[in-house]
Design a protein around this motif. Sequence first.
Motif, PDB file in Angstrom:
ATOM      1  N   GLU A 147      15.114 -14.831  17.651  1.00 18.84           N
ATOM      2  CA  GLU A 147      14.527 -15.160  18.595  1.00 18.84           C
ATOM      3  C   GLU A 147      13.308 -16.250  18.241  1.00 18.84           C
ATOM      4  O   GLU A 147      13.251 -17.311  18.459  1.00 18.84           O
ATOM      5  N   CYS A 148      12.533 -15.426  17.320  1.00 21.12           N
ATOM      6  CA  CYS A 148      11.832 -16.491  16.801  1.00 21.12           C
ATOM      7  C   CYS A 148      12.157 -17.401  15.720  1.00 21.12           C
ATOM      8  O   CYS A 148      11.540 -18.934  15.294  1.00 21.12           O
ATOM      9  N   ALA A 149      13.187 -17.758  14.764  1.00 15.56           N
ATOM     10  CA  ALA A 149      13.996 -18.113  14.214  1.00 15.56           C
ATOM     11  C   ALA A 149      15.220 -19.616  14.971  1.00 15.56           C
ATOM     12  O   ALA A 149      14.704 -20.702  14.485  1.00 15.56           O
ATOM     13  N   THR A 150      15.724 -18.855  15.840  1.00 13.03           N
ATOM     14  CA  THR A 150      16.556 -19.850  16.063  1.00 13.03           C
ATOM     15  C   THR A 150      16.258 -20.325  17.957  1.00 13.03           C
ATOM     16  O   THR A 150      16.786 -20.437  18.772  1.00 13.03           O
ATOM     17  N   GLY A 151      15.180 -19.678  18.538  1.00 14.77           N
ATOM     18  CA  GLY A 151      15.581 -19.176  19.845  1.00 14.77           C
ATOM     19  C   GLY A 151      16.026 -18.840  20.833  1.00 14.77           C
ATOM     20  O   GLY A 151      15.825 -18.831  22.046  1.00 14.77           O
ATOM     21  N   ALA A 168      13.870 -21.802   9.038  1.00 13.81           N
ATOM     22  CA  ALA A 168      12.802 -20.916   9.908  1.00 13.81           C
ATOM     23  C   ALA A 168      11.445 -21.165   9.918  1.00 13.81           C
ATOM     24  O   ALA A 168      10.830 -21.345   9.479  1.00 13.81           O
TER      25      ALA A 168
END
Lengths: 395, 155
Positions: A147-151, A168
């Motif tokens: 979630e942090c990197a890709t949403g 990222a």
Amino acid sequence: MQNMNNNVAEIVTVNMGPQHPSTHGVLRLVVDLDGETIVNVTPDVGYLHRGTEKLAENRTYHQFIPLTDRLDYLSPLSNNLAYCLAVEKFFGVKIPERADYMRVIYAELARVASHLVWIATHALDIGAMTVFLYAFRERERVLDMFECATGQRMTSSWIRIGGVRADAPEEFFKLAKDFVDEFDGFVDLYENLLTNNRIWKMRTIGIGMLNADDAQDYGTSGPLMRGAGIDFDLRRDEPYCCYDKFQFEIPTQPEGDTYARYKVRMKELREANKIVAQALENLPEGPIMTDDPRVAMPAHEDVYERMESLIRRFYLISKGFRPPKGETYQGIEAPKGELGFYIVSEGEERPYRLKIRAPSYVNLGVLNHMAQGHMLADLVAIIGTNDVVLGEIDR
Amino acid sequence: MKNIFDTLLLTEIFQGLGITLKHLFKKKITYKYPYEDTPIFPRFRGVQYIKTHENGATKCVGCYLCQKVCPSECIHIVTDCGPNGERLIRKYEIDLSRCIYCGYCEEACPVDAVHMGRDYHTTDSTRDNYVINMKTLSENYKKELANAQAKGEQL
């Protein structure tokens, strides 16, 4: 009742699934039973059919990426990767090193997430609830990283043809480093709970036997094949991305039973973690998208400033990529086995035909062979060790 | 001998209770979801918003790129020619019940207008409410801006 007097066994046909909790999705099994012994298992697939392969013929190459998320929904980034590599093969684009490393990190974290769901549900099916809770706790951290990197936690659609959509954020690397450092301890915890557990051993040793010859004849791949003693892994044998730069082992077990496959997957968890650690350590600086104008979506900053980039973006979105005529196949070592995309191009912006070689579908074919002669209760363990995902089977 | 000792003194039960006790004082990893929101990361892809200029006019220029790239065909745009030859946006609708939140519209937008927001509470009782128009999308921007400023972040 009629057969009570003579000793001829009566074959009873029962239905397992598609709503059975331990069939991992909407898998329906028609089971022929002699008493409690399995005579024949027929998987009836197709309950989750969405026509992904046909949809691909009506989408541009770019638009198909979100649909690949929905194949093996436990490791969406592996599916993105396999598809993008297949399309990139058409163009022969060179991917920047940093993008390759990021892809490896994502793919290996996806493997960790997928195997964690496998150990959780497999153990839960057999009766070890504790492992489920611990494994899902760790999986949550992997999903947080995604979630942090890709949403998005699961339907990430982040890998693009020609690279990765965006770099990222710093926070991702911090989370990933923390996770990598602690992860071996978590695997120790699961192994502590299961490896020498008497009940676990009784439920898994000698169950679902699959020898090397059969594994090869049925076309299985992934941990199912390595659990039967065949040393085959696409990451080492046909390196894609930059897997040849990493040091890792391919775990195999010669026994070919459920316990052997359990051991293979546990070792794979550690190996995947090792690869992520190496990739994070040696991560090079640089762009994350190729500058090949045929496929690369220009960066936002360029589009706001420069006319050429703006025109290129309009062109790429409204016309799409047009690979040359021909066909291509690219397979990767997904968590479940060899995931391959076979694409036929007629030189248009959409594929003429797209075929997905889903590992779960091929691995499910061996279920009958593995289950014959076992008790009905062991069927749950055999489905678990097969590690199928129905999104991928029915497509 | 050790076995008898273990059985008589119930050591394994106390070991197990020890683990329970340890977890009792650890930080909780679950959230009481409907009552408290789970924390989300800045990149989270939720309901879209469309940025506006200082004077309140929308940044969207009606280029149709987001409609073209949308894999689930959930964006509908109708444009018209204004009196001075400029392009007017008559309709800009996003059907949230079709949207898969892939973020392609955000990626395609050439003028920094449409963005993925952080709101994921999209439950509603009628299908019509899922179709959001330019007005709602601009209001979403104001909400997102206020939220971001409250947290000291930039949109």
